[in-house]
Design a protein around this motif. Structure first.
Motif: not given
Lengths: 281, 291
Positions: B34-42, B47-54, B257-265
């Motif tokens: 759930i946490e990961q879904a709100f971040y974008i990670e390199d 490093s990662r950045e809080f991006t809300g609902l992006t 694809g290693q797109d963690l934020g998208s996968s978590a969302a």
């Protein structure tokens, strides 16, 4: 009376027999292919009758390492057995204890504990696969039996079923045990467990099949051939690049992969049906 | 219910194994998802950045995700309806015949024990374009079968394999449901000159509706999650994404694809779907208790 119609009975039997046969057909075709040599197999369309190779393919697979896998099929069967038994027994042990605490003890946060466990019913491992992978990697459990087993035990199906059963046990039994001076461990061992035998057997059948048939989780966390399970191995055998698929080996391995759980169902049919229908309630 | 009262520690000892395992392997990862879904990670996780609902917005506006959602729905309802209709038919027949009903049961329940991936491989062999028996038969009526190229055929392949495996589960429940219908009801209708067809649709079918509803939910859940093995072992989501389901996409985007934020969302969206299905089922269970 119009209720009995012999003609309809015969038609029913016929349709049922055809149905059963059609359900068995994929298995039979796979079996006959597994008894041919590769050259034989590729000379025509898949054979419908047993070939000359007999059970040779099975013997080779079980004894010699398969090149596309790096392990022999006996090792794969052994790994699957450890995983299935670990999941079934592990789940039963922790659930027997947890359900016992929830039903027979009065303590703070009892309700909270129940809901914490109960909520796990909602999310199958497929949904939380990535973070679970991370946790298991952090705990250094990739390529280990513990890593294969523990995350799949983390759900409440068994706890929930046992709780339902424990609640049907008459209060007088607990009273009587207490008057006779039996403590909680004694009550569990001498009264509750013997009473739950059938339910535990039913749970075992369902959980063994669930464990044996796991795919996504073992696929992710095992890279070492020593921990490969038989269900996961099939795709690797099928992936040949440009070469011909060794279908005689794939079908033989497929049949070996379905053997143990099918035997468990057939020999423990009564418990299986009970386990399946109980989990609906 | 009588309780053991004067044992403050014992219940915690009993609960400990389950609470620890559920905590470490369920709640910790679920919260991380759930946490990961709100971040974008390199890509290196440095490093990662809080991006809300992006992440959610980009997932939901991705045409591929919507296509996958559609494929999942077509797939799930084909599997659910196919497996239920077939099971109901067989259960009605097995319930009719008095002699041999148990033998038929034994011969029909074993596919339940077959792993989804194994079921997929069995059907993959039946449909193999070079060796398979079915493409040979189909070519006789002018159909050219190759599920490696034709998306609809690939979808049909995984649907059939999934139906084959799931039928036995439905069969057990339908047969139990049929055997619970009082025979006197059907006999009374027969005396009123209602034929077997009429008896089925006016008495049996309505009385089975709770079972059918329960099975519909279970079948959809099965098609969503458990068929991952069937799909991965046979078509790997292809050709061209025609057999890619939501769970398969979570796996592809996260692990391949290693797109963690998208996968978590996507995982969180799946959790919501499962949550809704579970709620529907609870509502049904409550209703059933009131009967």
């Amino acid at each position: 009376m119009r209720y009995n119609r012999p003609g309809l009975d015969i038609a029913s039997h016929l349709l049922l027999i055809v149905g059963c046969a059609l359900f068995f057909l994929p298995v039979w075709i796979a079996f006959s292919a597994s008894t041919h040599e590769m050259g034989d197999l590729y000379s025509n369309v898949a054979p419908v009758w047993i070939g000359e190779a007999g059970l040779d393919n099975y013997r080779h697979l079980l004894e010699d390492p398969v090149s596309s896998l790096g392990a022999d099929v006996m090792t794969l069967l052994f790994n699957s057995m450890i995983m299935a038994l670990g999941i079934a027994l592990g789940k039963i042990i922790i659930s027997v204890l947890a359900a016992y605490a929830i039903v027979f003890f009065e303590f703070r946060f009892r309700k909270l504990c129940f809901w914490l466990i109960f909520i796990t019913l909602m999310l199958p491992v497929e949904v939380r696969i990535l973070p679970t992978f991370k946790v298991v990697a952090d705990l250094n459990m990739l390529d280990s039996y513990a890593g294969l087993i523990l995350p799949l035990i983390a759900s409440a199906t068994a706890t929930f079923l046992l709780r339902q059963f424990y609640m049907t046990i008459p209060a007088e039994l607990v009273e009587a045990a207490r008057i006779d001076g039996a403590g909680p461990w004694r009550f569990l061992k001498d009264i509750l467990l013997p009473l739950s035998k059938t339910n535990i057997a039913a749970l075992f059948v369902i959980m063994f099949i669930y464990g044996w048939n796991q795919y996504l989780w073992p696929l992710l966390i095992t890279t070492d051939a020593d921990y490969l399970t038989i269900v996961v191995s099939l795709k690797r055998m099928l992936t040949t690049g440009d070469g011909l698929v060794p279908w005689q080996d794939v079908t033989a391995t497929t049949l070996l992969a379905m053997g143990p759980p099918v035997l468990v169902i057939l020999f423990m049919q009564r418990y299986f049906i009970k386990g399946l229908v109980d989990s609906e309630k | 219910m009588a309780h053991f009262n004067r044992h403050p520690i014992t219940p915690w000892l009993l609960m400990a194994p389950q609470l620890i395992i559920v905590g470490v392997f369920f709640f910790w990862p679920a919260f991380q998802a759930i946490e990961q879904a709100f971040y974008i990670e390199d890509a290196f996780g440095l490093s990662r950045e809080f991006t809300g609902l992006t992440n959610f917005i980009s997932v939901l506006s991705e045409p591929e995700y919507l296509e996958t959602l559609w494929t999942t729905m077509v797939f799930s309802f084909s599997v659910a309806l196919g497996a239920m209709a077939l099971a109901l038919g067989m259960a009605v027949l097995a319930d009719r015949v008095i002699r041999g009903a148990n033998t038929y049961k034994t011969f029909l329940i074993w596919p339940y024990a077959v792993a989804p991936a194994v079921a997929g491989v069995l059907w993959l062999f039946l449909f193999d374009p070079t060796l398979g028996i079915l493409p040979e038969l189909l070519s006789a009526i002018g159909i050219d079968w190759n599920h490696n190229l034709n998306g609809n055929q690939a979808l049909l392949l995984v649907v059939l394999a999934s139906i084959w495996k799931q039928m036995s589960y439905n069969f057990v429940f339908f047969l139990a449901g049929l055997q619970a219908i009082p025979k006197s009801l059907l006999e009374a209708a027969a005396m009123d000159r209602a034929g077997p067809w009429r008896r089925f649709w006016t008495i049996t079918f309505p009385l089975l509706s709770p079972t059918s509803f329960f099975l519909l939910v279970m079948n959809v859940v099965y098609a969503f999650f458990e068929t991952f093995g069937t799909i991965d072992a046979t078509t790997s989501g292809g050709p061209g994404g025609s057999t890619r389901t939501l769970v398969y996409k979570v796996y592809e985007d996260g692990f391949v694809g290693q797109d963690l934020g998208s996968s978590a969302a996507q995982s969180v969206l799946l959790m919501v779907i499962v949550g809704v299905l579970t709620l529907i089922q609870f509502k049904y269970v409550e209703k059933k208790v009131q009967y």
